[in-house]
Motif scaffolding. Structure first.
Motif, PDB file in Angstrom:
ATOM      1  N   ILE A  26      29.246  21.119  18.739  1.00  0.00           N
ATOM      2  CA  ILE A  26      30.553  21.323  19.355  1.00  0.00           C
ATOM      3  C   ILE A  26      31.564  20.335  18.793  1.00  0.00           C
ATOM      4  N   SER A  27      31.159  19.084  18.626  1.00  0.00           N
ATOM      5  CA  SER A  27      32.089  18.097  18.078  1.00  0.00           C
ATOM      6  C   SER A  27      32.451  18.414  16.626  1.00  0.00           C
ATOM      7  N   ASP A  28      31.589  19.198  15.957  1.00  0.00           N
ATOM      8  CA  ASP A  28      31.882  19.649  14.592  1.00  0.00           C
ATOM      9  C   ASP A  28      32.660  20.964  14.578  1.00  0.00           C
ATOM     10  N   GLY A  29      33.070  21.467  15.744  1.00  0.00           N
ATOM     11  CA  GLY A  29      33.822  22.711  15.816  1.00  0.00           C
ATOM     12  C   GLY A  29      32.955  23.952  15.736  1.00  0.00           C
ATOM     13  N   LYS A  30      31.658  23.799  15.978  1.00  0.00           N
ATOM     14  CA  LYS A  30      30.734  24.938  15.900  1.00  0.00           C
ATOM     15  C   LYS A  30      30.325  25.323  17.313  1.00  0.00           C
ATOM     16  N   TYR A  31      31.156  26.153  17.933  1.00  0.00           N
ATOM     17  CA  TYR A  31      30.983  26.518  19.336  1.00  0.00           C
ATOM     18  C   TYR A  31      30.132  27.760  19.542  1.00  0.00           C
ATOM     19  N   ILE A  32      29.424  28.205  18.538  1.00  0.00           N
ATOM     20  CA  ILE A  32      28.731  29.483  18.609  1.00  0.00           C
ATOM     21  C   ILE A  32      27.224  29.291  18.547  1.00  0.00           C
ATOM     22  N   LYS A  66      42.097  37.020   8.939  1.00  0.00           N
ATOM     23  CA  LYS A  66      41.638  35.838   8.209  1.00  0.00           C
ATOM     24  C   LYS A  66      41.651  34.647   9.170  1.00  0.00           C
ATOM     25  N   PRO A  67      40.569  33.844   9.150  1.00  0.00           N
ATOM     26  CA  PRO A  67      40.496  32.672  10.035  1.00  0.00           C
ATOM     27  C   PRO A  67      41.602  31.657   9.741  1.00  0.00           C
ATOM     28  N   TYR A  74      33.926  29.487  11.035  1.00  0.00           N
ATOM     29  CA  TYR A  74      32.501  29.391  11.340  1.00  0.00           C
ATOM     30  C   TYR A  74      32.006  30.689  11.986  1.00  0.00           C
ATOM     31  N   LEU A  75      32.757  31.210  12.961  1.00  0.00           N
ATOM     32  CA  LEU A  75      32.398  32.471  13.598  1.00  0.00           C
ATOM     33  C   LEU A  75      32.300  33.581  12.554  1.00  0.00           C
ATOM     34  N   THR A  76      33.289  33.687  11.704  1.00  0.00           N
ATOM     35  CA  THR A  76      33.307  34.719  10.666  1.00  0.00           C
ATOM     36  C   THR A  76      32.090  34.596   9.753  1.00  0.00           C
ATOM     37  N   LEU A  78      29.157  33.278  10.464  1.00  0.00           N
ATOM     38  CA  LEU A  78      27.946  33.664  11.191  1.00  0.00           C
ATOM     39  C   LEU A  78      27.847  35.183  11.317  1.00  0.00           C
ATOM     40  N   LEU A  79      28.968  35.840  11.587  1.00  0.00           N
ATOM     41  CA  LEU A  79      28.969  37.300  11.687  1.00  0.00           C
ATOM     42  C   LEU A  79      28.603  37.920  10.337  1.00  0.00           C
ATOM     43  N   GLU A  80      29.215  37.404   9.262  1.00  0.00           N
ATOM     44  CA  GLU A  80      28.938  37.925   7.915  1.00  0.00           C
ATOM     45  C   GLU A  80      27.467  37.750   7.548  1.00  0.00           C
ATOM     46  N   LYS A  81      26.895  36.634   7.938  1.00  0.00           N
ATOM     47  CA  LYS A  81      25.477  36.366   7.676  1.00  0.00           C
ATOM     48  C   LYS A  81      24.590  37.442   8.300  1.00  0.00           C
ATOM     49  N   GLU A  82      25.044  38.011   9.422  1.00  0.00           N
ATOM     50  CA  GLU A  82      24.310  39.074  10.119  1.00  0.00           C
ATOM     51  C   GLU A  82      24.749  40.470   9.666  1.00  0.00           C
ATOM     52  N   GLY A  83      25.684  40.510   8.716  1.00  0.00           N
ATOM     53  CA  GLY A  83      26.133  41.800   8.193  1.00  0.00           C
ATOM     54  C   GLY A  83      27.137  42.525   9.077  1.00  0.00           C
ATOM     55  N   ILE A  84      27.844  41.782   9.919  1.00  0.00           N
ATOM     56  CA  ILE A  84      28.854  42.387  10.795  1.00  0.00           C
ATOM     57  C   ILE A  84      30.169  41.626  10.663  1.00  0.00           C
ATOM     58  N   SER A  85      31.238  42.212  11.191  1.00  0.00           N
ATOM     59  CA  SER A  85      32.549  41.556  11.121  1.00  0.00           C
ATOM     60  C   SER A  85      33.439  42.056  12.250  1.00  0.00           C
TER      61      SER A  85
END
Length: 168
Positions: A26-32, A66-67, A74-76, A78-85
């Motif tokens: 979270i402190s790194d901005g990774k809230y997911i 675009k972020p 980061y969210l984008t 993670l979604l791309e890694k799963e093949g979704i957007s």
């Protein structure tokens, strides 16, 4: 677009339980929570639905999706890694009073209904949100997640039923 998932982020792709154990992220901005993203991916792939962001996080994206902030990037990723957007966003109907009081749940249903009115080709839709959205027609298509846990396998099953019409 025939099927749509209106996605909130906080309380869906993260949770109070996850937040408590992931202060460094979270402190790194990774809230997911990456496990929640995998569950969302399962829902998208099984249903064939598109993701429409209806979270306050949508303000962290430009109109071109675009972020604009590291959290959105980061969210984008993670979604791309799963093949979704994310395919789109609901309109912003907040007022100054709503922003001041942080009672965004008061307009979320109207934002969803406005989006649906502008996209009449949408046949089935589901809302993933941990908040009460104060609208009976939206509530019928909402899977209300528990902010303590975020998205669960049971939530995914319930969303699939709504998107397939089994709940009617």
């Amino acid at each position: 677009m025939t099927k749509v998932i209106f996605l909130d982020i906080d309380g869906v792709l993260n949770s109070n339980f996850w937040n408590a154990d992931h202060q460094r992220e979270i402190s790194d901005g990774k809230y997911i929570d990456t496990e929640k993203v995998k569950l969302l991916s399962e829902l998208v792939k099984k249903s064939g639905a598109s993701i429409i962001l209806h979270s306050g996080w949508r303000f962290w994206f430009g109109v071109d999706l675009k972020p604009l902030r590291p959290e959105a990037e980061y969210l984008t990723s993670l979604l791309e890694k799963e093949g979704i957007s994310v395919a789109g966003m609901t309109p912003n109907l907040t007022t100054e009073e709503i922003r001041r009081s942080k009672r965004f749940s008061k307009v979320k249903a109207d934002e969803i209904l406005t989006w649906l009115k502008d996209h009449p080709d949408t046949e089935r839709w589901v809302v993933l949100d941990d908040l009460e959205l104060h609208n009976n027609s939206v509530a019928k298509c909402q899977v209300m997640t528990d902010a303590e846990q975020g998205l669960t396998e049971v939530d995914v099953e319930n969303a699939l039923k709504i998107l397939s019409g089994e709940d009617r």
